[in-house]
Design an enzyme around this catalytic site. Sequence first.
Site, short mmCIF file in Angstrom:
data_model
loop_
_atom_site.label_atom_id
_atom_site.label_comp_id
_atom_site.label_asym_id
_atom_site.label_seq_id
_atom_site.Cartn_x
_atom_site.Cartn_y
_atom_site.Cartn_z
N CYS A 1 9.58 1.92 3.26
CA CYS A 1 10.49 0.82 3.61
C CYS A 1 11.91 1.33 3.77
O CYS A 1 12.75 0.67 4.35
CB CYS A 1 10.45 -0.28 2.56
SG CYS A 1 11.13 0.27 1.00
N GLU B 1 9.30 -3.80 12.85
CA GLU B 1 9.26 -2.66 11.94
C GLU B 1 8.02 -1.85 12.34
O GLU B 1 6.89 -2.34 12.18
CB GLU B 1 9.13 -3.16 10.50
CG GLU B 1 9.08 -2.05 9.48
CD GLU B 1 8.76 -2.55 8.06
OE1 GLU B 1 7.99 -3.51 7.91
OE2 GLU B 1 9.28 -1.96 7.11
N PHE C 1 0.81 -1.23 0.00
CA PHE C 1 0.00 0.00 0.00
C PHE C 1 0.84 1.27 0.00
O PHE C 1 0.35 2.34 -0.33
CB PHE C 1 -0.93 0.02 1.23
CG PHE C 1 -0.24 0.47 2.50
CD1 PHE C 1 -0.12 1.82 2.80
CD2 PHE C 1 0.32 -0.44 3.39
CE1 PHE C 1 0.54 2.25 3.95
CE2 PHE C 1 0.98 -0.03 4.53
CZ PHE C 1 1.09 1.32 4.81
N GLU D 1 -4.92 -4.06 -2.05
CA GLU D 1 -6.37 -3.88 -1.94
C GLU D 1 -6.70 -2.62 -1.14
O GLU D 1 -7.84 -2.19 -1.09
CB GLU D 1 -7.03 -5.12 -1.31
CG GLU D 1 -6.65 -5.43 0.14
CD GLU D 1 -5.31 -6.18 0.27
OE1 GLU D 1 -4.47 -6.09 -0.63
OE2 GLU D 1 -5.13 -6.85 1.31
N ARG D 2 -5.65 -2.02 -0.52
CA ARG D 2 -5.91 -0.84 0.30
C ARG D 2 -5.83 0.46 -0.49
O ARG D 2 -6.28 1.50 -0.02
CB ARG D 2 -4.95 -0.83 1.48
CG ARG D 2 -5.16 -2.07 2.35
CD ARG D 2 -4.54 -1.93 3.68
NE ARG D 2 -3.21 -2.51 3.72
CZ ARG D 2 -2.46 -2.54 4.80
NH1 ARG D 2 -2.91 -2.00 5.90
NH2 ARG D 2 -1.28 -3.10 4.77
N SER E 1 5.20 -6.89 3.16
CA SER E 1 5.66 -7.26 4.50
C SER E 1 6.42 -8.59 4.50
O SER E 1 6.33 -9.38 3.56
CB SER E 1 4.45 -7.37 5.43
OG SER E 1 3.64 -8.45 4.99
N LYS F 1 -1.56 -7.52 -9.24
CA LYS F 1 -2.52 -7.44 -8.14
C LYS F 1 -2.05 -6.34 -7.19
O LYS F 1 -1.19 -6.55 -6.36
CB LYS F 1 -2.61 -8.77 -7.38
CG LYS F 1 -3.84 -8.77 -6.46
CD LYS F 1 -3.68 -9.54 -5.18
CE LYS F 1 -2.97 -8.85 -4.08
NZ LYS F 1 -3.61 -7.66 -3.49
P1 NAD Z 1 1.47 -6.46 2.95
O1 NAD Z 1 2.42 -7.59 2.96
O2 NAD Z 1 0.40 -6.41 3.97
O3 NAD Z 1 0.74 -6.39 1.53
C1 NAD Z 1 1.46 -6.53 0.32
C2 NAD Z 1 0.68 -7.40 -0.64
O4 NAD Z 1 0.61 -8.73 -0.13
C3 NAD Z 1 -0.74 -6.92 -0.83
O5 NAD Z 1 -1.03 -6.96 -2.22
C4 NAD Z 1 -1.58 -7.90 -0.03
O6 NAD Z 1 -2.80 -8.19 -0.65
C5 NAD Z 1 -0.73 -9.15 0.05
N1 NAD Z 1 -0.80 -9.80 1.37
C6 NAD Z 1 -0.95 -9.19 2.57
N2 NAD Z 1 -0.91 -10.10 3.57
C7 NAD Z 1 -0.73 -11.28 2.99
C8 NAD Z 1 -0.58 -12.61 3.50
N3 NAD Z 1 -0.62 -12.86 4.81
N4 NAD Z 1 -0.41 -13.60 2.63
C9 NAD Z 1 -0.36 -13.36 1.31
N5 NAD Z 1 -0.49 -12.12 0.78
C10 NAD Z 1 -0.67 -11.10 1.60
O7 NAD Z 1 2.35 -5.13 2.98
P2 NAD Z 1 1.82 -3.65 3.16
O8 NAD Z 1 1.39 -3.46 4.57
O9 NAD Z 1 0.89 -3.31 2.08
O10 NAD Z 1 3.16 -2.82 2.90
C11 NAD Z 1 4.05 -2.45 3.92
C12 NAD Z 1 5.23 -3.39 3.99
O11 NAD Z 1 5.89 -3.42 2.73
C13 NAD Z 1 6.29 -2.95 4.98
O12 NAD Z 1 6.78 -4.07 5.66
C14 NAD Z 1 7.37 -2.34 4.11
O13 NAD Z 1 8.66 -2.35 4.67
C15 NAD Z 1 7.28 -3.22 2.92
N6 NAD Z 1 7.86 -2.58 1.76
C16 NAD Z 1 9.07 -3.01 1.34
C17 NAD Z 1 9.68 -2.40 0.28
C18 NAD Z 1 11.01 -2.86 -0.19
O14 NAD Z 1 11.37 -2.55 -1.32
N7 NAD Z 1 11.77 -3.60 0.61
C19 NAD Z 1 9.04 -1.34 -0.39
C20 NAD Z 1 7.78 -0.94 0.07
C21 NAD Z 1 7.20 -1.57 1.15
#
Ligand code: NAD
Length: 517
Positions: A302, A402, A170, A197-198, A247, A194
Amino acid sequence: MSIFFAGRVITQLDDATLQDPILLTKMFIDNEFVESETNEWIDLPNPATNEIITRVPKCTQAEMQRAVESCERAFEQWSTTTVLTRQQHMFKLQQLLRENMKKIAANITEEQGKTLVDAEGDVLRGLQVVEHCCSITSLQLGETLPGVAKDMDIVSYRLPLGVTAGITPFNFPAMIPLWMFPMALVTGNTMLLKPSERDPGATMMIMDLVREAGFPAGTVNVIHGAHDAVNFVCDNPLIRAISFVGSDQAGTYIYNRGSKNGKRVQSNMGAKNHGVIMPDANKEATLNALAGAAFGAAGQRCMALTTVVWVGESKEWIPELIERAKKLKVNVGTDPKADLGPLISPQAKERVEKLIESGQKDGCKVLLDGRGVKVEGYEKGNFVGPTVLHGVQPNMECYKEEIFGPVLCSMEADTLDDAINLINGNPYGNGTAIFTTNGATAHKYTQKIDVGQVGINVPIPVPLPMFSFTGSRGSFRGDTHFYGKQGIQFYTQVKTVTQLWRGEDVSHSTASTAMPV
Ligand code: NAD
């Protein structure tokens, strides 16, 4: 006031609590915005008000299958399009993104909460990847070696994989989809995307531009959803590679499940980025950089600099940092004077506040407390103000997690070596920065630190797309990174051709069973 665009359709739902018609987010399949027939919808509230602005479908299995098959069909044509045609499409997309940057940024502020100026940066950093893709005529060159034997040459080609998939978080609703699909498409692949969704709105607006730029139907399709959509991507046999950013929990899961199914997976995950402040640093520039990088985007980056390590005497600057942090204005992202907007959800706010509380219970001093911040006119928003926890220790929850909010963990180290040992002991390896005026100190830090992206007097060292995003250790799974040369590698496979073109008559040669050497 919601933003109307092709990716949403106005629908009046039978919900007495909603006064205005709700815009349903559509899918994007075969260059059309298509309404889902699902019964399951995810409410998407504006983080500054918590009023629902759209509903995002959990696409049905049949819809997702239709989308991936469309990518598969499009691949046949698209993979044989000339590289110059693909380049021309990128030029057009680049122009359209630049023209529409402000509109996309406004959608990001509405759905994600960040300030308008920060949202423009979100689009711009993605646009830079598209600009890089415009050099595809040099980027996708293979290798040749003539004369490996008499009249024999070897040529290798970098060829597309087929259908690829992207799953995005997101926090950068424009930049991260733009890390993925332009690189995939310009190398001749198609992509099933994909988005989070947020906040899928930015992706949908970009799809409008993809269509306008003339990309053929099916080169990129967008589905929506949460776990089922992710499982679909991990399991579908048509998909050859998955790009994931998000994440740790989701990234590890997707890496394992996708790899087990024989797919190539790159997975960028969470972080805990440390800024090391040496006493010889330029105080003014360092404190400004630190305040911006710790609290900007409400800490939801991140690469946010979430932990400061004061080496030796530099800790005397803490009060001045607090003064700077206090001046940052927390407000709705549309306020031009806002420095930080709300967190993505009430749950995120609650989690951040609990982590602040845990730090306090573990003995940290809360030098600045952003809990309970009030924003006039936006009392229901998910706001947390800049917070500084001092005296943080490696065993504390607030250090191990984090936080993903505007909370700076403040730590002390006697020497540079102590700081390096602390940081190398942390499982994450996304980014770090050192602030110093001493070249030898910076050089030593660069050599010894086990983190994939290092800034020297640069607080958020996100590499430009001619390089790659090289987070390491716990922040990454896979072996080929996003964008730059590694991005090209990720989305291509190498075919190597050994060719013999002998001018003389070879019809009298004899059979040999020995291994050719
Ligand atoms: P998230 O993992 O909750 O969501 C990311 C995607 O994964 C979404 O499309 C979601 O639908 C899906 N998802 C969520 N939970 C899931 C699960 N349990 N099983 C399978 N799929 C799932 O992440 P977020 O909260 O949207 O984003 C924040 C996180 O992303 C932070 O940890 C941040 O550090 C990380 N991030 C990392 C980078 C990088 O390049 N290292 C860049 C941006 C964000």
